[in-house]
Write a protein that holds these residues in place. Sequence first.
Motif, PDB file in Angstrom:
ATOM      1  N   PHE A  57      -4.332   7.403   5.490  1.00 34.08           N
ATOM      2  CA  PHE A  57      -3.826   8.432   4.398  1.00 34.08           C
ATOM      3  C   PHE A  57      -4.934   8.861   3.977  1.00 34.08           C
ATOM      4  CE2 PHE A  57       0.551   7.114   5.147  1.00 34.08           C
ATOM      5  CZ  PHE A  57       1.153   8.106   5.058  1.00 34.08           C
ATOM      6  N   GLY A  58      -6.397   8.714   4.245  1.00 28.50           N
ATOM      7  CA  GLY A  58      -7.379   9.033   3.733  1.00 28.50           C
ATOM      8  C   GLY A  58      -8.118   8.428   2.626  1.00 28.50           C
ATOM      9  N   ILE A  59      -7.861   7.327   2.086  1.00 25.72           N
ATOM     10  CA  ILE A  59      -8.356   6.486   1.000  1.00 25.72           C
ATOM     11  C   ILE A  59      -9.860   6.276   1.307  1.00 25.72           C
ATOM     12  CG2 ILE A  59      -8.754   4.650  -0.093  1.00 25.72           C
ATOM     13  CD1 ILE A  59      -6.229   6.136  -1.207  1.00 25.72           C
ATOM     14  N   GLU A  60     -10.815   6.778   0.332  1.00 28.92           N
ATOM     15  CA  GLU A  60     -12.193   6.749   0.721  1.00 28.92           C
ATOM     16  C   GLU A  60     -12.576   5.466   0.667  1.00 28.92           C
ATOM     17  OE1 GLU A  60     -15.793   8.779   1.425  1.00 28.92           O
ATOM     18  OE2 GLU A  60     -13.855   9.678   1.233  1.00 28.92           O
ATOM     19  N   LYS A  61     -12.255   4.682  -0.368  1.00 27.48           N
ATOM     20  CA  LYS A  61     -12.679   3.287  -0.569  1.00 27.48           C
ATOM     21  C   LYS A  61     -11.677   2.625  -1.322  1.00 27.48           C
ATOM     22  CE  LYS A  61     -16.810   2.258  -0.277  1.00 27.48           C
ATOM     23  NZ  LYS A  61     -17.052   1.221   0.948  1.00 27.48           N
ATOM     24  N   GLY A 112       0.834  -1.310   0.099  1.00 26.43           N
ATOM     25  CA  GLY A 112      -0.022   0.047  -0.002  1.00 26.43           C
ATOM     26  C   GLY A 112       0.745   1.367   0.024  1.00 26.43           C
ATOM     27  N   GLY A 113       2.060   1.270  -0.143  1.00 27.85           N
ATOM     28  CA  GLY A 113       3.018   2.301  -0.029  1.00 27.85           C
ATOM     29  C   GLY A 113       2.916   3.352  -1.017  1.00 27.85           C
ATOM     30  N   THR A 114       2.642   2.714  -2.186  1.00 35.09           N
ATOM     31  CA  THR A 114       2.655   3.662  -3.310  1.00 35.09           C
ATOM     32  C   THR A 114       1.426   4.505  -3.331  1.00 35.09           C
ATOM     33  OG1 THR A 114       4.039   2.447  -4.613  1.00 35.09           O
ATOM     34  CG2 THR A 114       2.579   3.618  -5.926  1.00 35.09           C
ATOM     35  N   ILE A 115       0.176   3.641  -3.153  1.00 40.96           N
ATOM     36  CA  ILE A 115      -1.057   4.261  -3.033  1.00 40.96           C
ATOM     37  C   ILE A 115      -1.073   5.280  -2.070  1.00 40.96           C
ATOM     38  CG2 ILE A 115      -3.689   3.768  -2.935  1.00 40.96           C
ATOM     39  CD1 ILE A 115      -2.772   3.180  -5.430  1.00 40.96           C
ATOM     40  N   ALA A 116      -0.386   5.004  -1.043  1.00 40.76           N
ATOM     41  CA  ALA A 116      -0.942   6.133   0.346  1.00 40.76           C
ATOM     42  C   ALA A 116      -0.080   7.376  -0.036  1.00 40.76           C
ATOM     43  CB  ALA A 116      -0.166   5.083   1.632  1.00 40.76           C
ATOM     44  N   LYS A 117       1.133   7.223  -0.636  1.00 40.96           N
ATOM     45  CA  LYS A 117       1.800   8.199  -0.824  1.00 40.96           C
ATOM     46  C   LYS A 117       1.209   9.001  -1.868  1.00 40.96           C
ATOM     47  CE  LYS A 117       6.640  10.034  -1.923  1.00 40.96           C
ATOM     48  NZ  LYS A 117       6.486  11.095  -0.807  1.00 40.96           N
ATOM     49  N   ALA A 118       0.782   8.490  -2.784  1.00 39.44           N
ATOM     50  CA  ALA A 118       0.106   9.214  -4.118  1.00 39.44           C
ATOM     51  C   ALA A 118      -1.142   9.878  -3.320  1.00 39.44           C
ATOM     52  CB  ALA A 118      -0.393   8.252  -4.947  1.00 39.44           C
ATOM     53  N   ALA A 119      -2.075   9.477  -2.442  1.00 37.76           N
ATOM     54  CA  ALA A 119      -3.242   9.996  -2.102  1.00 37.76           C
ATOM     55  C   ALA A 119      -2.787  10.983  -1.144  1.00 37.76           C
ATOM     56  CB  ALA A 119      -4.079   8.910  -0.978  1.00 37.76           C
ATOM     57  N   SER A 120      -1.754  10.940  -0.396  1.00 37.00           N
ATOM     58  CA  SER A 120      -1.144  11.992   0.554  1.00 37.00           C
ATOM     59  C   SER A 120      -1.002  13.340  -0.209  1.00 37.00           C
ATOM     60  CB  SER A 120      -0.020  11.805   1.367  1.00 37.00           C
ATOM     61  OG  SER A 120       0.672  12.838   2.162  1.00 37.00           O
ATOM     62  N   LEU A 121      -0.341  13.090  -1.406  1.00 39.92           N
ATOM     63  CA  LEU A 121       0.191  14.200  -2.191  1.00 39.92           C
ATOM     64  C   LEU A 121      -0.981  14.858  -3.147  1.00 39.92           C
ATOM     65  CD1 LEU A 121       3.658  12.820  -3.210  1.00 39.92           C
ATOM     66  CD2 LEU A 121       3.300  14.803  -1.892  1.00 39.92           C
ATOM     67  N   LEU A 122      -2.069  13.900  -3.528  1.00 41.44           N
ATOM     68  CA  LEU A 122      -3.001  14.349  -4.215  1.00 41.44           C
ATOM     69  C   LEU A 122      -3.926  15.153  -3.174  1.00 41.44           C
ATOM     70  CD1 LEU A 122      -3.968  11.195  -6.227  1.00 41.44           C
ATOM     71  CD2 LEU A 122      -3.443  13.495  -6.999  1.00 41.44           C
TER      72      LEU A 122
END
Length: 295
Positions: free
Chosen positions: A261-265, A223-233
């Motif tokens: 990191f705030g992923i909605e779903k 989940g590292g890539t998705i988490a970092k992308a979400a944070s920056l978005l």
Amino acid sequence: MVILLAGPSEPSGELAESISRELGARLVAAQWKVFPDGEHYVRVPVDLNGEEVYVVQTIGPPQNDSLIQALLLADAALGAGARRVGLIAPYIAYARQDRRFLPGEPVSIKIILQALKSAGYDEVVTVEIHKPESLEWFEGRSINLSPYEYMAGKLDLSGDLLVLAPDKGALGRAKRLAEALGADYDYIVKHRDRVTGEIVMEPKEIPAEGRTIILVDDIISTGGTIAKAASLLFQQGARKVYALVAHALLAGNALEKLEKFGIEKIYAANTLPRKESPILEYIDIGPLIAGSLSV
């Protein structure tokens, strides 16, 4: 008559039921157990009597157990009288080791596919294997399904949608999903700040501000890539961030990380053992698989 033989690996039984409903095919559950020394036992409890059989067995965690079960089920089905045996394995482990990255390494997916052929399978149906060209190592019919257009039809999302791939290599996935949703698409690029050395990720062309983002990829592992992308978005003003993947491996604390990191779903195809989380929703791809079979 086509017979579906549900293997022990979860969610193979769930998928086999879904596929059998679509096809109107007979469904048989394999019997199995693990001996005290760790060896696996499987058995086909019916006479297959010259029928065409598809074993449904995802080769996912615990990967080594699932693989051994899949190999044993091929021989068991042939021994029970099957005319031919195909394998429906929506996830195939070891697919990311598709070349020798360092001297002395194996090409793991090549060995897996050759073993499946040797066990007696003459067809393999899978979903979004890491590199489709890997299936050339299987000497038989092979099908690699892309689930994104199908999954798009199951979503209920509104707003100004922007589909993003985590890198340029995954842009094709973003394009397929976006076109099915009637949305814009782009990919994320990485920049290194020459002063601080910090890695910055951002959409290449289309700004994220005020938009509902869907990050699409083949697999979420840690989940590292998705988490970092979400944070920056979110820093760039994104309104909401979703993720959509073919394979929700979600190793370790990946779910907790993504929720933090705030992923909605997270929308995931049901190719791997289910995990429970308020931000995780599975989409049944049994009908997609059923439509691909030559029966």
